[in-house]
Design an enzyme around this catalytic site. Structure first.
Site, PDB file in Angstrom:
ATOM      1  N   PHE A 123       0.860  -1.178   0.000  1.00  0.00           N
ATOM      2  CA  PHE A 123       0.000   0.000   0.000  1.00  0.00           C
ATOM      3  C   PHE A 123       0.903   1.237   0.000  1.00  0.00           C
ATOM      4  O   PHE A 123       1.820   1.321   0.814  1.00  0.00           O
ATOM      5  CB  PHE A 123      -0.903  -0.030   1.232  1.00  0.00           C
ATOM      6  CG  PHE A 123      -2.037   0.954   1.169  1.00  0.00           C
ATOM      7  CD1 PHE A 123      -3.220   0.628   0.529  1.00  0.00           C
ATOM      8  CD2 PHE A 123      -1.917   2.197   1.760  1.00  0.00           C
ATOM      9  CE1 PHE A 123      -4.270   1.538   0.479  1.00  0.00           C
ATOM     10  CE2 PHE A 123      -2.965   3.116   1.711  1.00  0.00           C
ATOM     11  CZ  PHE A 123      -4.145   2.774   1.063  1.00  0.00           C
ATOM     12  N   ASP A 195       1.357  -4.753   8.797  1.00  0.00           N
ATOM     13  CA  ASP A 195       0.202  -3.897   8.575  1.00  0.00           C
ATOM     14  C   ASP A 195      -1.006  -4.825   8.388  1.00  0.00           C
ATOM     15  O   ASP A 195      -1.040  -5.636   7.449  1.00  0.00           O
ATOM     16  CB  ASP A 195       0.435  -3.026   7.330  1.00  0.00           C
ATOM     17  CG  ASP A 195      -0.709  -2.059   7.077  1.00  0.00           C
ATOM     18  OD1 ASP A 195      -1.838  -2.339   7.508  1.00  0.00           O
ATOM     19  OD2 ASP A 195      -0.473  -1.027   6.422  1.00  0.00           O
ATOM     20  N   TYR A 220     -11.533   1.545  10.264  1.00  0.00           N
ATOM     21  CA  TYR A 220     -12.718   1.824   9.428  1.00  0.00           C
ATOM     22  C   TYR A 220     -13.004   0.771   8.369  1.00  0.00           C
ATOM     23  O   TYR A 220     -13.955   0.885   7.634  1.00  0.00           O
ATOM     24  CB  TYR A 220     -12.604   3.211   8.764  1.00  0.00           C
ATOM     25  CG  TYR A 220     -11.354   3.460   7.949  1.00  0.00           C
ATOM     26  CD1 TYR A 220     -11.231   2.973   6.660  1.00  0.00           C
ATOM     27  CD2 TYR A 220     -10.302   4.209   8.479  1.00  0.00           C
ATOM     28  CE1 TYR A 220     -10.087   3.205   5.915  1.00  0.00           C
ATOM     29  CE2 TYR A 220      -9.149   4.442   7.741  1.00  0.00           C
ATOM     30  CZ  TYR A 220      -9.039   3.945   6.466  1.00  0.00           C
ATOM     31  OH  TYR A 220      -7.903   4.167   5.726  1.00  0.00           O
ATOM     32  N   LYS A 221     -12.150  -0.264   8.251  1.00  0.00           N
ATOM     33  CA  LYS A 221     -12.398  -1.293   7.242  1.00  0.00           C
ATOM     34  C   LYS A 221     -13.259  -2.396   7.864  1.00  0.00           C
ATOM     35  O   LYS A 221     -14.409  -2.155   8.186  1.00  0.00           O
ATOM     36  CB  LYS A 221     -11.061  -1.785   6.672  1.00  0.00           C
ATOM     37  CG  LYS A 221     -10.383  -0.674   5.854  1.00  0.00           C
ATOM     38  CD  LYS A 221      -9.016  -1.029   5.344  1.00  0.00           C
ATOM     39  CE  LYS A 221      -8.460   0.128   4.504  1.00  0.00           C
ATOM     40  NZ  LYS A 221      -7.011   0.067   4.320  1.00  0.00           N
ATOM     41  N   ARG A 369     -12.438  -4.542  -7.472  1.00  0.00           N
ATOM     42  CA  ARG A 369     -12.185  -5.278  -6.236  1.00  0.00           C
ATOM     43  C   ARG A 369     -13.501  -5.489  -5.485  1.00  0.00           C
ATOM     44  O   ARG A 369     -14.244  -4.540  -5.250  1.00  0.00           O
ATOM     45  CB  ARG A 369     -11.202  -4.454  -5.397  1.00  0.00           C
ATOM     46  CG  ARG A 369     -10.713  -5.128  -4.164  1.00  0.00           C
ATOM     47  CD  ARG A 369      -9.666  -4.272  -3.453  1.00  0.00           C
ATOM     48  NE  ARG A 369     -10.281  -3.083  -2.847  1.00  0.00           N
ATOM     49  CZ  ARG A 369      -9.714  -2.385  -1.874  1.00  0.00           C
ATOM     50  NH1 ARG A 369      -8.520  -2.701  -1.407  1.00  0.00           N
ATOM     51  NH2 ARG A 369     -10.327  -1.322  -1.368  1.00  0.00           N
TER      52      ARG A 369
HETATM   53  C1  PLP Z   1      -6.293   1.270   4.189  1.00  0.00           C
HETATM   54  C2  PLP Z   1      -4.834   1.089   4.375  1.00  0.00           C
HETATM   55  C3  PLP Z   1      -4.069   2.052   5.041  1.00  0.00           C
HETATM   56  C4  PLP Z   1      -4.698   3.321   5.492  1.00  0.00           C
HETATM   57  O1  PLP Z   1      -3.815   4.180   6.155  1.00  0.00           O
HETATM   58  P1  PLP Z   1      -4.368   5.429   6.961  1.00  0.00           P
HETATM   59  O2  PLP Z   1      -3.134   6.197   7.280  1.00  0.00           O
HETATM   60  O3  PLP Z   1      -5.061   4.923   8.179  1.00  0.00           O
HETATM   61  O4  PLP Z   1      -5.293   6.184   6.066  1.00  0.00           O
HETATM   62  C5  PLP Z   1      -2.733   1.775   5.256  1.00  0.00           C
HETATM   63  N1  PLP Z   1      -2.174   0.615   4.832  1.00  0.00           N
HETATM   64  C6  PLP Z   1      -2.886  -0.321   4.178  1.00  0.00           C
HETATM   65  C7  PLP Z   1      -2.253  -1.598   3.766  1.00  0.00           C
HETATM   66  C8  PLP Z   1      -4.234  -0.108   3.917  1.00  0.00           C
HETATM   67  O5  PLP Z   1      -4.934  -1.019   3.247  1.00  0.00           O
END
Ligand code: PLP
Length: 410
Positions: A123, A195, A220-221, A369
């Protein structure tokens, strides 16, 4: 097949949980991996926190309603979902900010090493945060080495300080073998940061048993804490006496209300706090987590596997869907709670699906997705989503120009 699907729903041990969510009519929500649906309890809690706790009790609510303890009490509610004993999870800030704290903490624990190994295709924010630290500290103190997946193991050499990986890839849904990689890294003296953005609340986790050092995850997921819900940090208790996180704000001080002029970190996981938390956001997440209280994560995982398998088997019945090419691993054991397909018109297909009441998401450059949230999806929703997909693909409805106008958030 119809008969069969009705039966799957009837025998589903998680089916009652759907009633805890406020879901719009005529919508099949396959994007709970991006923004979880609204738990009814969160809406009620936020209303109560705003109107009664804040409205009536004002400043005294910090004590009266234990607002001050929420980052730790909510962290302890998340801990069982991670396979973590209490006192090791704190809810705070975003994943990005928490990665900054953990990366610098881990680099400080490894004074003779400076390389951070990660993966291409991770990510972006995870990689950006390392790049930011590189710019801040200089490449002699932090250097990112993002390698292709197949080169990860060879990159784990004795000059590496930190291995930072996302457990379930956001684009493909591929799951890393957490046990193996943690072990291989630690055998070389490398600290590991996982992560868990697409893992927490989606798959069973065993952070303590696998001897993980650090982790971050998303509120939030799959945890359904609401847009911009605070994220969390896991730090194994064996490290607590040796950590010093860089964002040394007053909420992580040993005694914030002594107003001492020199920073002294709190003992334990609380030192990862920085500033004042958003109590309204924290309350929404707190209430959302109650949905998980009596839910067995293995049952969630089993249903997730069945939902994705059903989707794939129904998809294979239709020739017009063969253009959508599976980019997630074929082996269910190797993929999380999502299915990703590539198509040159992925964006337009997503828009057309949304207009027809089926909500997936688009991930650049060419991925549609579908996220599968076993807490509120029915098997019949999957069958219906496939029917809609067939209509859109068979008649090429997605080729209408209106489906190609891009919004800011995709
Ligand atoms: C959704 C997601 C994030 C989100 O990061 P924020 O800083 O909380 O917005 C980070 N890493 C991964 C792998 C994600 O899927």
């Amino acid at each position: 097949m119809t008969q069969n699907i009705e039966q799957l729903d009837r025998l589903d041990s998680l089916s009652a949980i759907r009633g805890h969510f406020a879901l719009p009519d005529n919508t099949i929500y396959l994007d709970g991996n991006s923004l979880g649906a609204l738990p009814k309890a969160s809406a009620e809690r936020v209303h109560d926190v705003v109107n009664r706790q804040w409205g009536d009790d004002l400043i005294s609510a910090w004590n009266k309603h234990s607002w001050i303890d929420l980052p730790l009490t909510v962290g302890d509610k998340i801990a069982p979902l991670l396979g973590a004993a209490s006192g090791q999870v704190v809810v705070t800030d975003s994943i990005s900010v928490n990665l900054f704290k953990l990366l610098i903490t881990a680099l400080n624990m490894q004074p003779d090493r400076h390389i951070v190994v990660s993966e291409q295709g991770n990510f972006p924010t995870d990689l950006y945060m390392v790049q930011g630290i590189e710019a801040l500290l200089g490449e002699n103190h932090c250097k990112l080495n993002a390698v292709p997946t197949e080169a990860l193991v060879d990159a784990l050499t004795e000059d590496v300080a930190v291995l930072m990986l996302t457990h379930i890839n956001f684009r493909s849904g591929r799951i890393h073998d957490m046990q193996r990689l943690t072990r291989l890294a630690q055998a070389k003296g490398i600290l590991v940061i996982w992560d868990l953005a697409h893992s927490a609340g989606a798959v069973p986790l065993e952070l303590d048993a696998l001897h993980v050092d650090f982790a971050v995850g998303c509120g939030y997921k799959y945890l359904n804490g609401g847009p911009g819900a605070p994220a969390f940090i896991y730090a194994a208790s064996r490290h607590h006496a040796h950590i010093r996180q860089p964002l040394s704000g007053w909420m992580g001080h040993a005694n914030p209300f002594a107003f001492s002029e020199s920073y002294q970190p709190a003992e334990g996981i609380r030192q990862f706090l920085t500033g004042t938390p958003s109590i309204i956001a924290m309350a929404a997440l707190d209430a959302a987590l109650d949905v998980y209280a009596d839910t067995d994560m293995q049952a969630v995982r089993d249903k997730s596997v069945k939902l994705t398998e059903l989707f794939l088997s129904l998809k294979n019945e239709h020739a017009c869907l063969s253009e959508l090419e599976l980019q997630s691993p074929v082996d269910t054991a190797q993929r999380g709670s999502q299915l990703s397909f590539s198509h040159k018109d992925a964006y337009a297909i997503c828009q057309a699906l949304i207009e027809h009441g089926v909500i997936p998401d688009f991930r650049a450059p060419d991925i549609v997705r579908f996220g599968f949230t076993p807490l509120y999806l029915r098997y019949s929703d999957i069958a219906q989503a496939i029917d809609v997909l067939v209509t859109i693909m068979d008649e090429k409805r997605y080729s209408h120009p209106k489906y190609n106008e891009r919004s800011t958030v995709t």
